[in-house]
Design a protein around this motif. Sequence first.
Motif, PDB file in Angstrom:
ATOM      1  N   GLU A 134       0.815  -1.221   0.000  1.00 33.72           N
ATOM      2  CA  GLU A 134       0.000   0.000   0.000  1.00 33.72           C
ATOM      3  C   GLU A 134       0.845   1.266   0.000  1.00 33.72           C
ATOM      4  O   GLU A 134       0.423   2.300  -0.512  1.00 33.72           O
ATOM      5  CB  GLU A 134      -0.954  -0.015   1.204  1.00 33.72           C
ATOM      6  N   ASN A 135       2.053   1.179   0.578  1.00 32.32           N
ATOM      7  CA  ASN A 135       2.938   2.343   0.592  1.00 32.32           C
ATOM      8  C   ASN A 135       3.709   2.530  -0.711  1.00 32.32           C
ATOM      9  O   ASN A 135       4.567   3.409  -0.817  1.00 32.32           O
ATOM     10  CB  ASN A 135       3.916   2.248   1.768  1.00 32.32           C
ATOM     11  N   GLY A 136       3.400   1.697  -1.706  1.00 33.95           N
ATOM     12  CA  GLY A 136       4.047   1.799  -3.001  1.00 33.95           C
ATOM     13  C   GLY A 136       5.309   0.964  -3.150  1.00 33.95           C
ATOM     14  O   GLY A 136       5.903   0.940  -4.234  1.00 33.95           O
ATOM     15  N   GLN A 137       5.718   0.294  -2.074  1.00 35.26           N
ATOM     16  CA  GLN A 137       6.930  -0.523  -2.153  1.00 35.26           C
ATOM     17  C   GLN A 137       6.698  -1.724  -3.069  1.00 35.26           C
ATOM     18  O   GLN A 137       5.717  -2.455  -2.931  1.00 35.26           O
ATOM     19  CB  GLN A 137       7.354  -1.022  -0.772  1.00 35.26           C
ATOM     20  N   ARG A 138       7.631  -1.920  -4.001  1.00 40.57           N
ATOM     21  CA  ARG A 138       7.578  -3.064  -4.900  1.00 40.57           C
ATOM     22  C   ARG A 138       8.632  -4.077  -4.458  1.00 40.57           C
ATOM     23  O   ARG A 138       9.768  -3.711  -4.138  1.00 40.57           O
ATOM     24  CB  ARG A 138       7.844  -2.641  -6.343  1.00 40.57           C
ATOM     25  N   GLY A 139       8.258  -5.322  -4.461  1.00 36.64           N
ATOM     26  CA  GLY A 139       9.210  -6.349  -4.051  1.00 36.64           C
ATOM     27  C   GLY A 139       8.863  -7.688  -4.655  1.00 36.64           C
ATOM     28  O   GLY A 139       7.841  -7.856  -5.330  1.00 36.64           O
ATOM     29  N   VAL A 140       9.752  -8.658  -4.434  1.00 36.61           N
ATOM     30  CA  VAL A 140       9.483 -10.035  -4.821  1.00 36.61           C
ATOM     31  C   VAL A 140       9.883 -10.959  -3.682  1.00 36.61           C
ATOM     32  O   VAL A 140      10.897 -10.724  -2.998  1.00 36.61           O
ATOM     33  CB  VAL A 140      10.231 -10.473  -6.104  1.00 36.61           C
ATOM     34  N   VAL A 141       9.082 -11.974  -3.476  1.00 31.03           N
ATOM     35  CA  VAL A 141       9.455 -13.075  -2.604  1.00 31.03           C
ATOM     36  C   VAL A 141      10.160 -14.104  -3.477  1.00 31.03           C
ATOM     37  O   VAL A 141       9.635 -14.520  -4.521  1.00 31.03           O
ATOM     38  CB  VAL A 141       8.221 -13.699  -1.935  1.00 31.03           C
ATOM     39  N   GLY A 153      14.889  -2.301  -9.111  1.00 29.52           N
ATOM     40  CA  GLY A 153      14.629  -1.550  -7.887  1.00 29.52           C
ATOM     41  C   GLY A 153      13.691  -2.237  -6.924  1.00 29.52           C
ATOM     42  O   GLY A 153      13.183  -1.596  -5.993  1.00 29.52           O
ATOM     43  N   TYR A 154      13.483  -3.506  -7.096  1.00 29.91           N
ATOM     44  CA  TYR A 154      12.593  -4.264  -6.222  1.00 29.91           C
ATOM     45  C   TYR A 154      13.298  -4.691  -4.937  1.00 29.91           C
ATOM     46  O   TYR A 154      14.501  -5.014  -4.949  1.00 29.91           O
ATOM     47  CB  TYR A 154      12.089  -5.523  -6.938  1.00 29.91           C
ATOM     48  N   THR A 155      12.556  -4.729  -3.846  1.00 28.53           N
ATOM     49  CA  THR A 155      13.041  -5.310  -2.602  1.00 28.53           C
ATOM     50  C   THR A 155      12.960  -6.830  -2.707  1.00 28.53           C
ATOM     51  O   THR A 155      11.938  -7.378  -3.132  1.00 28.53           O
ATOM     52  CB  THR A 155      12.184  -4.839  -1.415  1.00 28.53           C
ATOM     53  N   VAL A 205      16.537 -19.398  -9.573  1.00 27.11           N
ATOM     54  CA  VAL A 205      16.063 -18.280  -8.753  1.00 27.11           C
ATOM     55  C   VAL A 205      17.027 -17.090  -8.753  1.00 27.11           C
ATOM     56  O   VAL A 205      16.583 -15.938  -8.881  1.00 27.11           O
ATOM     57  CB  VAL A 205      15.743 -18.761  -7.321  1.00 27.11           C
ATOM     58  N   PRO A 206      18.346 -17.284  -8.607  1.00 24.63           N
ATOM     59  CA  PRO A 206      19.242 -16.118  -8.591  1.00 24.63           C
ATOM     60  C   PRO A 206      19.175 -15.258  -9.848  1.00 24.63           C
ATOM     61  O   PRO A 206      19.368 -14.037  -9.773  1.00 24.63           O
ATOM     62  CB  PRO A 206      20.622 -16.752  -8.409  1.00 24.63           C
ATOM     63  N   TYR A 207      18.910 -15.861 -10.996  1.00 19.80           N
ATOM     64  CA  TYR A 207      18.804 -15.064 -12.227  1.00 19.80           C
ATOM     65  C   TYR A 207      17.624 -14.102 -12.148  1.00 19.80           C
ATOM     66  O   TYR A 207      17.724 -12.930 -12.542  1.00 19.80           O
ATOM     67  CB  TYR A 207      18.639 -15.984 -13.440  1.00 19.80           C
ATOM     68  N   LEU A 208      16.494 -14.597 -11.637  1.00 21.17           N
ATOM     69  CA  LEU A 208      15.326 -13.730 -11.484  1.00 21.17           C
ATOM     70  C   LEU A 208      15.567 -12.693 -10.387  1.00 21.17           C
ATOM     71  O   LEU A 208      15.134 -11.540 -10.505  1.00 21.17           O
ATOM     72  CB  LEU A 208      14.083 -14.568 -11.163  1.00 21.17           C
ATOM     73  N   ALA A 209      16.267 -13.094  -9.329  1.00 17.55           N
ATOM     74  CA  ALA A 209      16.564 -12.154  -8.247  1.00 17.55           C
ATOM     75  C   ALA A 209      17.383 -10.979  -8.764  1.00 17.55           C
ATOM     76  O   ALA A 209      17.110  -9.817  -8.435  1.00 17.55           O
ATOM     77  CB  ALA A 209      17.300 -12.875  -7.122  1.00 17.55           C
TER      78      ALA A 209
END
Length: 296
Positions: free
Chosen positions: A98-105, A129-131, A118-122
């Motif tokens: 909701e605060n606009g933060q973009r990330g990936v698990v 700029g993703y967390t 997985v590391p390639y996608l990370a």
Amino acid sequence: MRYLKADQLDFTIETTPPMPLPRRVLMVTPDHFDVVYVINPHMEGHVGQIDRTLARQQWEALRDTYQKLGFDVHVLEGAPGLPDMVFCANQTLPFLQENGQRGVVLSRMHAPQRRAEVPYLARFFEAQGYTLRSIPEDVPGSFEGMGDALWHPGHALLWGGYGFRTDPAVYEWLAQTLGVRVITLHLTDPDFYHLDTCLSLLDAGTALYVPAAFDDEGRALLHRLIPHLIEVPEREARELLACNAHCPDGRHVLIQRGCTETIARLRAAGFEPIELETSEFLKSGGSVFCMKLMFF
């Protein structure tokens, strides 16, 4: 909170926080795509049977379709020795808070053969700029990204499949970490080893689904929260992965060619199916949805 049964539900879709539909698409090139091992029933009998030239043509047709629909398509080169990296829905779960933060698990892949993807996608998402969020060591089991975890269109609500590839304990952690409700669905048929093979969320109130893929509680949860469930014939679901379709905009449905009855039902419900050929990828147990990742 994680929900396991329909009688636990204390909300409706309309009362969940809104979340915009993602407009960016990630695809991984199929240059190294092949079937070299068997980790799901669809791979049986297809080791060494991939026509890479045809696979490339089918992949490009899917990429071009997203571009024609106005989506921003990003392409990541596949890596040697990682034949399933092309199925880029599996290695991460993108999120927007909701605060606009973009990330990936980051996923914790079930099959050892896929863990190096997985590391390639990370690295790709870090450059965007993703967390990056990793599952803590004290949370047991595997997690296969958007193969099993699906955002409800337009809402910060997560549907999570478990039983074959993802451990339900991960969903408890996701609910707490992302601050969202998670509806967990037990998958019971190995042909439908990922949630994206038996549930395709089309818009806020409509979905394709395969009833036989779920237990009684899963079917009850789906019926309680999704008013318009379109049943997919089992033959089309098993042989053509009709539920691995993708509706990126609430209108167009990208789906494997030849899913005749499913396509008729989609048209009757007001959707516009776009038939695509993914025959080479079906040999590995994936189709349209597996071959892309939507991100914000």
